[in-house]
Design an enzyme around this catalytic site. Structure first.
Site, PDB file in Angstrom:
ATOM      1  N   GLU A  98       0.836  -1.208   0.000  1.00  0.00           N
ATOM      2  CA  GLU A  98       0.000   0.000   0.000  1.00  0.00           C
ATOM      3  C   GLU A  98       0.865   1.249   0.000  1.00  0.00           C
ATOM      4  O   GLU A  98       2.000   1.233   0.481  1.00  0.00           O
ATOM      5  CB  GLU A  98      -0.883   0.020   1.261  1.00  0.00           C
ATOM      6  CG  GLU A  98      -2.369  -0.205   1.004  1.00  0.00           C
ATOM      7  CD  GLU A  98      -3.075   0.938   0.269  1.00  0.00           C
ATOM      8  OE1 GLU A  98      -2.443   1.659  -0.530  1.00  0.00           O
ATOM      9  OE2 GLU A  98      -4.277   1.115   0.516  1.00  0.00           O
ATOM     10  N   ASP A  99       0.314   2.330  -0.518  1.00  0.00           N
ATOM     11  CA  ASP A  99       1.050   3.583  -0.486  1.00  0.00           C
ATOM     12  C   ASP A  99       1.014   4.211   0.910  1.00  0.00           C
ATOM     13  O   ASP A  99       2.030   4.609   1.454  1.00  0.00           O
ATOM     14  CB  ASP A  99       0.511   4.574  -1.538  1.00  0.00           C
ATOM     15  CG  ASP A  99      -1.001   4.777  -1.474  1.00  0.00           C
ATOM     16  OD1 ASP A  99      -1.693   4.136  -0.649  1.00  0.00           O
ATOM     17  OD2 ASP A  99      -1.513   5.594  -2.272  1.00  0.00           O
ATOM     18  N   ASP A 102      -4.008   5.520   6.469  1.00  0.00           N
ATOM     19  CA  ASP A 102      -4.535   6.729   7.090  1.00  0.00           C
ATOM     20  C   ASP A 102      -5.454   6.303   8.236  1.00  0.00           C
ATOM     21  O   ASP A 102      -4.980   5.978   9.318  1.00  0.00           O
ATOM     22  CB  ASP A 102      -5.251   7.523   5.987  1.00  0.00           C
ATOM     23  CG  ASP A 102      -5.682   8.907   6.403  1.00  0.00           C
ATOM     24  OD1 ASP A 102      -4.851   9.658   6.940  1.00  0.00           O
ATOM     25  OD2 ASP A 102      -6.857   9.254   6.180  1.00  0.00           O
ATOM     26  N   PHE A 151      -1.735  15.975   4.419  1.00  0.00           N
ATOM     27  CA  PHE A 151      -2.041  15.330   3.143  1.00  0.00           C
ATOM     28  C   PHE A 151      -0.814  15.440   2.254  1.00  0.00           C
ATOM     29  O   PHE A 151      -0.282  16.523   2.040  1.00  0.00           O
ATOM     30  CB  PHE A 151      -3.255  15.962   2.475  1.00  0.00           C
ATOM     31  CG  PHE A 151      -3.817  15.084   1.395  1.00  0.00           C
ATOM     32  CD1 PHE A 151      -4.724  14.079   1.703  1.00  0.00           C
ATOM     33  CD2 PHE A 151      -3.414  15.238   0.075  1.00  0.00           C
ATOM     34  CE1 PHE A 151      -5.218  13.238   0.705  1.00  0.00           C
ATOM     35  CE2 PHE A 151      -3.902  14.407  -0.930  1.00  0.00           C
ATOM     36  CZ  PHE A 151      -4.811  13.404  -0.610  1.00  0.00           C
ATOM     37  N   ARG A 164       1.153  12.111  -8.996  1.00  0.00           N
ATOM     38  CA  ARG A 164       1.711  10.782  -8.710  1.00  0.00           C
ATOM     39  C   ARG A 164       3.146  10.672  -9.206  1.00  0.00           C
ATOM     40  O   ARG A 164       3.923   9.835  -8.746  1.00  0.00           O
ATOM     41  CB  ARG A 164       0.888   9.693  -9.410  1.00  0.00           C
ATOM     42  CG  ARG A 164      -0.540   9.557  -8.920  1.00  0.00           C
ATOM     43  CD  ARG A 164      -1.172   8.291  -9.497  1.00  0.00           C
ATOM     44  NE  ARG A 164      -2.619   8.299  -9.425  1.00  0.00           N
ATOM     45  CZ  ARG A 164      -3.333   7.913  -8.370  1.00  0.00           C
ATOM     46  NH1 ARG A 164      -2.719   7.521  -7.276  1.00  0.00           N
ATOM     47  NH2 ARG A 164      -4.646   7.944  -8.391  1.00  0.00           N
TER      48      ARG A 164
HETATM   49  P1  IMP Z   1      -7.616   4.892   4.921  1.00  0.00           P
HETATM   50  O1  IMP Z   1      -8.670   3.904   4.552  1.00  0.00           O
HETATM   51  O2  IMP Z   1      -8.185   6.063   5.676  1.00  0.00           O
HETATM   52  O3  IMP Z   1      -6.447   4.288   5.652  1.00  0.00           O
HETATM   53  O4  IMP Z   1      -7.144   5.544   3.569  1.00  0.00           O
HETATM   54  C1  IMP Z   1      -6.129   5.059   2.858  1.00  0.00           C
HETATM   55  C2  IMP Z   1      -6.206   5.586   1.437  1.00  0.00           C
HETATM   56  O5  IMP Z   1      -6.547   6.986   1.400  1.00  0.00           O
HETATM   57  C3  IMP Z   1      -4.857   5.467   0.791  1.00  0.00           C
HETATM   58  O6  IMP Z   1      -4.732   4.233   0.110  1.00  0.00           O
HETATM   59  C4  IMP Z   1      -4.838   6.654  -0.141  1.00  0.00           C
HETATM   60  O7  IMP Z   1      -5.427   6.296  -1.379  1.00  0.00           O
HETATM   61  C5  IMP Z   1      -5.706   7.678   0.505  1.00  0.00           C
HETATM   62  N1  IMP Z   1      -4.902   8.656   1.264  1.00  0.00           N
HETATM   63  C6  IMP Z   1      -4.862   8.808   2.599  1.00  0.00           C
HETATM   64  N2  IMP Z   1      -4.038   9.790   2.966  1.00  0.00           N
HETATM   65  C7  IMP Z   1      -3.531  10.283   1.822  1.00  0.00           C
HETATM   66  C8  IMP Z   1      -2.586  11.343   1.536  1.00  0.00           C
HETATM   67  O8  IMP Z   1      -2.036  12.028   2.408  1.00  0.00           O
HETATM   68  N3  IMP Z   1      -2.308  11.549   0.228  1.00  0.00           N
HETATM   69  C9  IMP Z   1      -2.866  10.815  -0.784  1.00  0.00           C
HETATM   70  N4  IMP Z   1      -3.743   9.832  -0.563  1.00  0.00           N
HETATM   71  C10 IMP Z   1      -4.077   9.563   0.728  1.00  0.00           C
HETATM   72 MG    MG Z   2      -4.666   4.001  -1.947  1.00  0.00          MG
END
Ligand code: IMP
Ligand code: MG
Length: 178
Positions: A98-99, A102, A151, A164
Site C-alpha cells: 500500500e502507499d 490513514d 495530506f 503521482r
Molecule cells: P484509509 O482507509 O483512511 O487508511 O485511507 C487510505 C487511502 O486513502 C490510501 O490508500 C490513499 O489512497 C488515501 N490517502 C490517505 N491519505 C492520503 C494522503 O495524504 N495523500 C494521498 N492519498 C491519501
Molecule cells: Mg490508496
C-alpha cells in the site's frame, strides 16, 4: 485547483534508501517462498515497481483496485473492490503493498477480504503510515516512514489524480495565487 505540492517531507534519495532496505527485508523474510505482492491501485504502483526490483528473490505481483466512498482527502470506511486480482492467492505467501495507511479502514477491509481466500500467509507493507489518524486497529508488518497528519502527494500518491509522478513525497499546500 488551488492546491499544489509544497514542502518536501521525504526526498527522492531517502525514499530510494528506504525502499532498498524494504526490498532486502522481503528477500530475507520470503526466501524460498516465492511471495505474491498485491499492489493496491493506483497509489502503490510506483512503490511496488521500485520495491520488486530491490528484492532479489523470485516473486510475483498482481494488483487490486479499491474505491472508498466519500471525499478524496478522507476515507469513509465503505470500501469496494473495483478491479479484482487476476490470480488465485490460495496457499500463496501474500504481501499487500500500500502507499499509505490513514484511518486504516481500507487496509483493514482488504486484509479481511484476502484472508477469506486462504493465503498461506498474509502481511502488509505500507510506504507511509499516518499513525495519528488511525481509527481502526490494524497490524502493519513493514512500514517505510511514519509521517505527521498532513495530506501528501508524490511517489504514486495523488490529489484529484495528479502529482503521482513527483519523485519525492511533498505536502499538499494551498496556492495563495489561485
Ligand atoms: P484509509 O482507509 O483512511 O487508511 O485511507 C487510505 C487511502 O486513502 C490510501 O490508500 C490513499 O489512497 C488515501 N490517502 C490517505 N491519505 C492520503 C494522503 O495524504 N495523500 C494521498 N492519498 C491519501
Ligand atoms: Mg490508496
Amino acid at each position: 485547483m488551488g492546491h499544489r505540492p509544497g514542502r518536501v517531507l521525504i526526498t527522492q534519495e531517502e525514499i530510494a534508501e528506504r525502499v532498498r532496505e524494504l526490498g532486502q527485508a522481503l528477500s530475507r523474510d520470503y526466501a524460498g517462498k516465492d511471495p505474491l505482492l498485491v499492489g493496491v491501485l493506483k497509489g502503490a504502483v510506483v512503490f511496488l515497481a521500485d520495491l520488486m526490483r530491490a528484492a532479489d528473490i523470485p516473486l510475483a505481483a498482481d494488483f487490486i483496485a479499491l474505491s472508498s466512498y466519500g471525499s478524496t482527502t478522507r476515507s469513509s470506511g465503505v470500501v469496494k473492490i473495483t478491479a479484482d486480482l487476476s490470480i488465485s492467492i490460495e496457499d500463496r505467501h501474500v504481501v499487500i503493498v500500500e502507499d499509505i495507511i490513514d484511518s486504516g479502514r481500507t487496509i483493514s477491509y482488504l486484509k479481511r477480504n484476502l484472508q477469506t481466500r486462504r493465503p498461506a500467509s498474509l502481511r502488509v507493507m505500507a510506504l507511509l503510515d499516518k499513525v495519528e489518524r488511525r481509527e481502526v486497529d490494524v497490524e502493519l508488518d513493514y512500514v517505510g516512514f511514519t509521517i505527521p497528519n498532513e495530506f501528501v502527494v508524490g511517489y504514486g500518491l495523488d490529489y484529484h489524480g495528479l502529482y503521482r509522478n513527483l519523485p519525492c513525497i511533498a505536502a499538499l499546500e494551498e496556492n495563495p495565487s489561485a
